[in-house]
Write a protein that holds these residues in place. Sequence first.
Motif, short mmCIF file in Angstrom:
data_model
loop_
_atom_site.label_atom_id
_atom_site.label_comp_id
_atom_site.label_asym_id
_atom_site.label_seq_id
_atom_site.Cartn_x
_atom_site.Cartn_y
_atom_site.Cartn_z
N ALA B 10 -43.15 41.15 48.33
CA ALA B 10 -42.03 40.98 49.41
C ALA B 10 -41.55 39.64 49.35
CB ALA B 10 -42.37 41.86 50.62
N SER B 11 -42.66 38.73 49.28
CA SER B 11 -42.47 37.31 49.62
C SER B 11 -41.59 36.40 48.42
CB SER B 11 -43.66 36.51 49.87
OG SER B 11 -44.49 36.70 48.75
N ALA B 12 -41.70 37.34 47.32
CA ALA B 12 -41.04 36.79 45.97
C ALA B 12 -39.50 36.21 46.33
CB ALA B 12 -41.04 37.55 44.86
N SER B 13 -39.12 35.06 45.96
CA SER B 13 -37.93 34.51 46.12
C SER B 13 -36.79 34.93 45.41
CB SER B 13 -38.01 32.89 46.22
OG SER B 13 -38.17 32.56 45.05
N MET B 14 -35.71 34.84 45.79
CA MET B 14 -34.38 35.29 44.72
C MET B 14 -34.60 34.17 43.70
SD MET B 14 -32.84 37.82 46.02
CE MET B 14 -31.43 37.80 44.90
N ARG B 15 -34.99 33.10 43.64
CA ARG B 15 -35.13 32.33 42.62
C ARG B 15 -36.08 32.72 41.74
NH1 ARG B 15 -33.49 29.99 39.61
NH2 ARG B 15 -34.05 27.76 38.43
N GLN B 16 -37.32 33.06 42.27
CA GLN B 16 -38.25 33.75 41.09
C GLN B 16 -37.76 35.04 40.62
OE1 GLN B 16 -41.45 33.66 44.42
NE2 GLN B 16 -43.04 33.67 42.69
N ARG B 17 -37.09 35.88 41.14
CA ARG B 17 -36.68 37.10 40.49
C ARG B 17 -35.78 36.82 39.59
NH1 ARG B 17 -37.38 41.89 44.80
NH2 ARG B 17 -38.75 40.70 46.08
N GLU B 18 -34.71 35.73 39.77
CA GLU B 18 -33.64 35.21 38.85
C GLU B 18 -34.27 34.56 37.53
OE1 GLU B 18 -31.48 32.03 40.24
OE2 GLU B 18 -29.53 32.50 39.17
N ILE B 19 -35.45 33.87 37.76
CA ILE B 19 -35.96 33.32 36.54
C ILE B 19 -36.62 34.59 35.56
CG2 ILE B 19 -38.06 32.41 35.80
CD1 ILE B 19 -37.44 30.14 38.25
N ALA B 20 -37.18 35.56 36.39
CA ALA B 20 -37.80 36.64 35.68
C ALA B 20 -36.40 37.37 34.81
CB ALA B 20 -38.51 37.67 36.71
N GLU B 21 -35.49 37.60 35.78
CA GLU B 21 -34.47 38.25 34.96
C GLU B 21 -33.93 37.38 33.50
OE1 GLU B 21 -32.49 41.15 35.89
OE2 GLU B 21 -33.32 41.31 38.14
N THR B 22 -33.97 36.22 33.65
CA THR B 22 -33.61 35.33 32.61
C THR B 22 -34.54 35.37 31.38
OG1 THR B 22 -32.36 33.66 34.24
CG2 THR B 22 -32.86 32.77 32.25
N LEU B 23 -35.80 35.25 31.70
CA LEU B 23 -36.70 35.62 30.75
C LEU B 23 -36.69 36.66 30.18
CD1 LEU B 23 -39.85 33.73 32.49
CD2 LEU B 23 -38.44 32.76 30.81
#
Lengths: 79, 121, 78
Positions: B10-23
Amino acid sequence: RKWQDLRQRVMNKYSDDSLKKDLESQIHHWDDLSAQLEMEVKHSDNLDDLLKQYMQARVEYHTRREKLATWNQQGKLRI
Amino acid sequence: MEEEIPLFDASASMRQREIAETLAEVYSIILCVDQVEKMYIKDVVSDESEYTRVTSRLLQQYRAIIVNNEHDQDFQKAFGGSLSEFCRRYGVIASNGVLRLEKGIPLTTEHAATGSLVPPT
Amino acid sequence: GEVLDSSMLASADSVATNQLYNLVAKDYALSDTMHMLARLLTCDTITLDIFIKKTRQLGREQFFTRVHIQKVVESMQY
């Protein structure tokens, strides 16, 4: 007492064997179904739907394969 | 009550999710380039212009991701700094695709550019 | 202090194990489905563009599945 132990062991062995056979037949079932779905794609106009079904069949297949492999390896079933 | 482990906390930032999407895009591009390359070599994809069109587009998409995130520390950390390290981390076995992405140009253009199909005189 | 309940420990173990089973099965299934698409392309059942589109989709899903597997494995090591 001895006879009861023996009987229990035979029963366990029997139910283990039959569970394992059941699992094996389910593995075959899902594998056959995947092959069937793949054949169906060629005559279907709904690729997305068939891919979804194929994917699900492979998930069912692999889940059971893993369980059987672990069972054979460790000598006990973990579900 | 033990719960399943979520993909993102739940604490994962939007930034982390965005990086995962890109990867995830990088990952899927590698698999695609690899497949198209193999299909071309096997002559399944026999139309040269189609191979070139599709591969060029995938290479372009890959390059855009790499260039856009070149100076992004978080991205580089998750990516692993190189294509081969990325593949090692995520269990990608796609040597044809990796080679193509490293060269950066389709096989068809590569031969046209270097003239390697023409024996030296 | 707390009394350790062995059945709770067993179920804790099985939740993570079960999740891992399912994720690994999904990972394999995604690979199988992508291979199936390659066979469909080989026998001209689908076009190259459809092949790319679907492989990209499944590839993305496989990436997230692998990240998820790594996360579950890490959590089991504690």
